[in-house]
Scaffold this motif. Structure first.
Motif: not given
Lengths: 428, 397
Positions: A2-4, A7, A11, A321-324, B93-94, B115-117, B194, B197-200
């Motif tokens: 949801t918070d995605r 967001k 933007q 990978e760390a970027l998902g 973080g949710y 990458g997102n959170h 990084a 995507c505005q990570p927390k």
């Protein structure tokens, strides 16, 4: 989650006032651009374009059947050439037209266009298979005889008015052993590149054989490369047990003797169009291509595996990978372009090798029997009682040029994928 | 879990009792027909807490488990060979639900987080960017993946991210390749990637180690600015105590897979309690003071692998007194049947555990002679130096 979701509108409002800018060019377009900029590749691509043209329009370029003629008795116009088109001819022609039509639609992603084209080609093939029915018995001299007898008039013929298997039975003159040489050696002007010992037209056979040459390269190497990249990529990325099992599979396939497998296949399925399954005749030459592809992927798998074993330790893979990013993107977008160079170099040799394999098989009499391929023509040249140079030299030259063309393109692709070199050669 | 505290005062990330093991040797014993694998715990019962907008520095020598702790947070430790032995990584973080354990997430769920959170930047900027894509494409890929935007909007977001990290002519730079940039620029680009995507939470794994000193300062300054701008927490992994002193709010000192000391930067630097922390400070050269030799911490980080291997060969017996004397910090090994076996216990009973020896200051201690010193608790320090400074400034007024 949801918070995605909440967001993204933020933007958008932020980004709205910025002026529109061009998105950077994609890798594919850049590589294609850099490849085309290379002179060697241009020569290679030009030759392949000539081959493609010959492949698609072979029945219109070289055929014993008139394109158009008028029956003097009834006054009706007809086109025996179109009546004699086979399923393959029709499919290739429509597929080519579809490809040309789909090419400029820039709104659709290239990958989707490619899949749409492949799907449409399959549909066309199935429809053609059901509807196109050329005469079962082809009499090549029919229209020459009828024209001679005055039954037909206003005959429009193809540029080379002989089909590849037309043995000119109506013209078997008293001295049937004398063959026409190429036209500049004093032959009949209709036989541009001379005649074979069976009175067939060499130029016509060459044109029709270009189909086989293109198809061998694309089908055999395509199958081998596809399987090799998938299996090799998974082996290299996952390593461990997957690698262990994959390498055993590679070893098994490396031990399959290709030539004997093909011999066995030919023994089981004799004839040019054996029925692979009951009621499903497949041209033997295409089955041979598939077998070459299925037994030669192991080299590609080894190359890709080695590259991926190296690449998976690289920081940018960990960063991806760390970027998902999903596995598909990591494997095929981030790792594959970095590990593709040796595969492309190998594939250019692979295409050349597949063409040579086909030539060898045909030379041994295991490929095509009646239909022309360049290897089969070399076989014909060697089989003759007396060596006739023009039967050997033209197919030999064609094989050489095609192998050279693929090597030039492979070299240019290798340079284009490497960004350090791409800069220098002007590929953005 | 319902927590009525304000979001600011709820921990963003809690690492609880995390243990990650790797196999080091595989051996078949023909005599008793068993095959056993020795695993060594690179991270062994790590606890830490990160609050929003806080910088937690994880300090220690190479090989003490700092990176593995951070990688575990994103489940980036390859399994196999690695294995999560125990612990929870609670992520709060949710906005719509309470904390979740990231270790229970499957790959698809983790990709939502990565990458997102929670984003990560790596030590080596020269190799962390894919050489075949322009930097614009690389930043945009993550944006397009995690945010519901068009390609055009992604270009703008990427350009803004690049401008944020101080890259001039962002749109032009987006069309360039990583090899056309310097190391400092690439690290900026990694940070832009990084943060796009505005990570927390940002995991920074030695972000300045590969850079020269002036660039180091710039990058850390940039990280501080961006942290304030984006309201982001940072887990800063480093072995540079100077970096810690300047940037960290809270410090976790790690040694041999464990947190040995934990507290606010003032407590740990002002009053180091654990001998290892003392050692770290002593081995730092002091400006203006001349040394013949720098003080060193004697020996090396215990070679977890070698010790465990030695034990595996003679697994029926206890390690000899000689072995114990030679290396008093022998690591734990885990046998294949899952039972933990202690190679050497400084005390007969317990592992070292973190005790809150002073308010908000934890130190790892062993129980001597079986006497409990107190309850072991998860270290948890809500301290932000920026706000503390403001509060201090506000108080006299």
């Amino acid at each position: 989650m949801t918070d995605r979701l909440d967001k993204s509108p933020k933007q958008e409002t932020q980004a709205a006032p910025a002026p529109p800018v061009d998105a950077p060019r994609t890798l594919l377009r850049r590589v294609v651009g850099a490849t085309i900029a290379n002179h060697g590749a241009r020569i290679g691509l030009a030759w392949l374009a000539v081959l493609l043209f010959f492949s698609v329009f072979a029945p219109f370029l070289a055929s014993s059947h008139p394109i158009a003629m008028k029956d003097t008795a009834t006054g009706e116009w007809s086109s025996p050439l179109i009546d004699h088109l086979e399923v393959g001819d029709v499919t290739i022609l429509i597929s080519f037209i579809l490809g040309v039509a789909l090419w400029p639609i820039k709104q659709v992603k290239p990958a989707i266009r490619a899949w749409a084209w492949l799907g449409a080609t399959l549909v066309v093939f199935l429809i053609a298979n059901a509807t196109v029915s050329p005469p079962a018995v082809v009499v090549y001299d029919e229209y020459r005889t009828r024209e001679h007898a005055g039954e037909i008039a206003n005959v429009w013929r193809a540029p080379i008015p002989y089909s590849p298997k037309d043995r000119l039975r109506d013209r078997q003159l008293e001295d049937s052993t004398k063959l026409d040489p190429p036209v500049w050696k004093g032959g009949e002007y209709n036989h541009l590149l001379g005649q074979t010992q069976f009175n067939e037209d060499v130029a016509s056979r060459m044109i029709h054989a270009s189909r086989i040459a293109l198809a061998v390269g694309i089908i055999a190497t395509g199958i081998a490369g596809f399987i090799g990249v998938i299996i090799g990529g998974l082996m290299g990325y996952f390593s461990g047990a997957v690698d262990l099992i994959g390498m055993r599979l590679v070893e098994v396939f490396e031990f399959i003797p290709q030539l004997f497998l093909l011999l066995m296949f030919v023994a089981f399925f004799p004839g040019d169009n054996p029925e692979i399954l009951p009621g499903l005749p497949v041209p033997r030459i295409y089955m041979i291509m598939v077998i070459i592809g299925l037994t030669s992927w192991s080299g590609y798998a080894r190359f890709i595996r080695a590259e991926f074993l190296k690449l998976r330790k690289q920081d940018f893979v960990a960063a991806a990978e760390a970027l998902g990013l999903p596995l598909r993107s990591i494997l095929f977008r981030h790792m594959l372009p970095n590990g593709l160079t040796p595969v492309i170099v190998r594939a250019s040799f692979g295409v050349a090798g597949a063409i040579l394999s086909e030539a060898v098989l045909s030379f041994l009499g295991l490929g095509l029997i009646e239909d022309p391929s360049w290897g089969q023509m070399l076989n014909q040249a060697a089989r003759g009682a007396e060596f006739v140079w023009w039967i050997a030299i033209f197919p030999g030259l064609a094989i050489f040029l095609t192998v050279l063309a693929y090597n030039l393109i492979g070299e240019a692709l290798r340079d284009a994928i490497d960004p350090y070199v791409a800069r220098r050669t002007g590929g953005d | 879990m319902s927590d009525t505290r304000q979001a600011d005062e709820r921990p963003l990330l809690c690492v609880e009792d995390l243990a990650v093991s790797f196999p080091i040797a595989s051996k078949s014993d023909a005599k008793d027909n068993t095959h056993f694998q020795t695993r060594v715990r690179a991270v062994n019962g790590v606890n830490m807490t990160v609050y929003p907008r806080q910088t937690l520095a994880v300090v220690g020598e190479s090989g003490c488990g700092k990176s593995v702790s951070a990688m575990s947070t994103l489940q980036l430790v390859p399994t196999p060979p690695g294995r999560y032995e125990s612990g929870r990584i609670l992520w709060d973080g949710y906005e719509t639900r309470g904390p979740v354990d990231l270790l229970t997430y499957d790959d698809r769920q983790m990709r939502e987080i990565r990458g997102n959170h929670i984003a990560m930047i790596f030590q080596e900027p020269m190799t962390s960017l894919n050489p075949v894509y322009t930097i614009g494409e690389q930043i945009m890929e993550a944006v397009l993946l995690h945010q519901n935007v068009t390609r055009q909007q992604a270009v703008e977001i990427a350009a803004k991210a690049l401008a944020d990290v101080g890259i001039a002519d962002a749109l032009g730079r987006m069309k360039e390749y990583p090899h056309q940039m310097s190391g400092g620029m690439r690290q900026r680009i990694m940070i832009a990637m990084a943060l796009a995507c505005q990570p927390k939470l940002l995991l920074a794994d030695e972000p300045t180690t590969a850079l020269d000193v002036t660039i180091q300062a710039q990058i850390l300054e940039l990280l501080r600015e961006l942290q304030a701008e984006h309201n982001m927490a940072i887990m800063l992994i480093t072995h540079d105590l100077g970096v810690v002193a300047e940037n960290a709010d809270v410090v976790a000192v790690m040694y041999a897979g464990r947190v040995v000391e934990y507290g606010s930067v003032h407590d740990v630097f002002g009053d180091p309690l654990h001998p290892y922390t003392h050692g770290l400070f002593k081995s730092m050269p002091v400006l203006g003071q001349s040394h013949d030799r720098l003080t060193v911490i004697e020996g090396q980080v215990p070679n977890l692998a070698a010790d465990a291997l030695e034990y595996a060969i003679d697994r029926k017996g206890q390690p000899t007194d000689q072995q114990v004397q030679a290396n008093p910090t022998l690591a734990d090994v885990v046998m294949r049947d899952g039972h933990a076996v202690r190679v050497f216990r400084p005390s007969p009973e317990e592992q070292p555990h973190l005790l809150e020896v002073k308010p908000k200051h934890w130190v790892a201690v062993y129980d001597e002679d079986g006497t409990q010193h107190g309850e072991s608790t998860r270290p948890d320090v809500l301290y932000r130096r920026a706000e503390a400074g403001e509060a201090a400034a506000a108080a006299p007024a």
